[in-house]
Design a protein around this motif. Sequence first.
Motif, mmCIF file in Angstrom:
data_model
loop_
_atom_site.group_PDB
_atom_site.id
_atom_site.type_symbol
_atom_site.label_atom_id
_atom_site.label_comp_id
_atom_site.label_asym_id
_atom_site.label_seq_id
_atom_site.Cartn_x
_atom_site.Cartn_y
_atom_site.Cartn_z
ATOM 1 N N ILE A 131 0.239 4.031 -3.008
ATOM 2 C CA ILE A 131 -0.996 5.007 -2.520
ATOM 3 C C ILE A 131 -0.403 6.266 -1.940
ATOM 4 N N PRO A 132 -0.556 7.552 -2.437
ATOM 5 C CA PRO A 132 -0.072 8.568 -1.768
ATOM 6 C C PRO A 132 -0.559 8.483 -0.413
ATOM 7 N N ALA A 133 0.332 9.399 0.250
ATOM 8 C CA ALA A 133 0.360 9.531 1.857
ATOM 9 C C ALA A 133 -1.204 10.034 2.381
ATOM 10 N N ARG A 134 -1.477 10.977 1.384
ATOM 11 C CA ARG A 134 -2.869 11.571 1.878
ATOM 12 C C ARG A 134 -4.068 10.388 1.851
ATOM 13 N N ARG A 135 -3.822 9.223 1.146
ATOM 14 C CA ARG A 135 -4.963 8.405 1.001
ATOM 15 C C ARG A 135 -4.529 6.926 1.795
ATOM 16 N N ALA A 136 -3.440 7.245 2.568
ATOM 17 C CA ALA A 136 -3.013 5.723 3.078
ATOM 18 C C ALA A 136 -3.988 5.426 4.067
ATOM 19 N N ALA A 137 -4.638 5.952 4.829
ATOM 20 C CA ALA A 137 -5.751 5.469 5.915
ATOM 21 C C ALA A 137 -6.976 4.887 4.873
ATOM 22 N N THR A 138 -7.235 5.623 4.213
ATOM 23 C CA THR A 138 -8.305 5.120 3.174
ATOM 24 C C THR A 138 -7.870 3.682 2.557
ATOM 25 N N ALA A 139 -6.701 3.696 2.208
ATOM 26 C CA ALA A 139 -6.123 2.471 1.452
ATOM 27 C C ALA A 139 -6.090 1.355 2.595
ATOM 28 N N GLN A 140 -5.400 1.606 3.760
ATOM 29 C CA GLN A 140 -5.378 0.781 4.770
ATOM 30 C C GLN A 140 -6.795 0.076 5.317
ATOM 31 N N GLY A 141 -7.779 1.006 4.965
ATOM 32 C CA GLY A 141 -9.274 0.749 5.468
ATOM 33 C C GLY A 141 -9.765 -0.157 4.504
ATOM 34 N N ILE A 167 0.647 -1.206 0.175
ATOM 35 C CA ILE A 167 0.017 0.130 0.063
ATOM 36 C C ILE A 167 0.797 1.424 0.004
ATOM 37 N N ALA A 168 1.964 1.031 0.766
ATOM 38 C CA ALA A 168 2.747 2.472 0.783
ATOM 39 C C ALA A 168 3.519 2.815 -0.628
ATOM 40 N N SER A 169 3.467 1.767 -1.188
ATOM 41 C CA SER A 169 4.213 1.853 -2.569
ATOM 42 C C SER A 169 3.523 2.294 -3.784
#
Length: 393
Positions: free
Chosen positions: A324-334, A320-322
């Motif tokens: 998805i941009p930082a601003r959407r990190a929690a969304t992607a983790q969710g 996910i870190a590689s």
Amino acid sequence: MPPVFTAPLALKRRVGLLFALQFFAQGVFLPFFAIFLSDKGMGDAEIGIILATPMAIRIVSGPIVAAIADMLGRRSAAISIICAISGVIFAGFLFADGFVQILTVMIAMAITNAAIIPLSDAYAMDTVRAGQGDYGRMRLWGSVSFMIATLAGGAVLEATSSTLVPVTVSVSLLACSLMALMLPELARETPLEADGGIAAAPRLRDIGFLVVLLAAALVQGSHAAYYGFGSLYWRGLGIGETLIGFFWVIGVVVEVVLFLLASKLGMRLPPLAMIALGAVAGVVRWSLFTVVHDPVAVLAVQSLHGFTFGATHLGLVGFIASRIPARRAATAQGLGGTFVGLVTASGTLVSGPLYSIDPAYAFWAMAACCALSLALLALIALRFAGRKTQGEV
């Protein structure tokens, strides 16, 4: 924004304590909550439904809450509020009586609880991007805390009542809420438009990205039978709670070592390879789960938890870190949590009836999930290889 309460500890240590408090609750809940439910008079099928409920609810609530926190930019505040509400609701299990009441409390708790881990992982990755910590070394304190809680919980439960389970989980979540108040709201590197926040939406819908999330979720979700019925299975063999606690802990020891070596492994193994490692370990672990009964052999099989959970988790977070941009990190983790919740909820619901017929059937189904994960990862590897051959990014 400064933290509500100032703290002398370095940020990485505060994040480590945040994980420690969260996973102390998990270290009591996962091994022993099924025993608490059994002591409350719940049958195998009812336990399966109750334990599957939060996993199903996180499919919807997890990404919604995480996305709201992303938009507001208030991750630590969100963690604090969610932990506080979850802790209060969890205490309701002390007063719930009967299947309907227990299920109602579980539903209320699950609505708020689902986003805690995705938000915490996203905050930890913000800390990494800010150059103030290493993810594996922060996250390992959660594993250490899990071990302590499981070992202590097993010994204490043998001498007391399983009522201690909801009490401990509730107190741990409330303490986690206070810890989150000591975390600053970390600034993101660039505005939403500049760091790819708008472009992130198509990436979140990319079929390759979603398939990798599903592959990781199949491995993580394959723990459903273990989380729901592992302790009950061992207790049915006449094994005491203290030894059951050791069975749970040995895998977490391997997990801690893995997190300590995470940075070095990350340079040698790409995220997809880490997930594949977890899947291979899962096929072996769940195939042997009901075959081995000697305590030494059980400990050897249980050590694979360091890979079925640890390697898969590191691979998923790294992927996910590689991508998805930082601003959407929690969304992607969710979103990753949604996939894990879907598979785990389905696995838990299926495990109940299968376990009632024969415990081996439930764990063989989990091994099949891991085998399917390997097949999906092979397809994705071929897809990525094709893109490189064609000169695509």
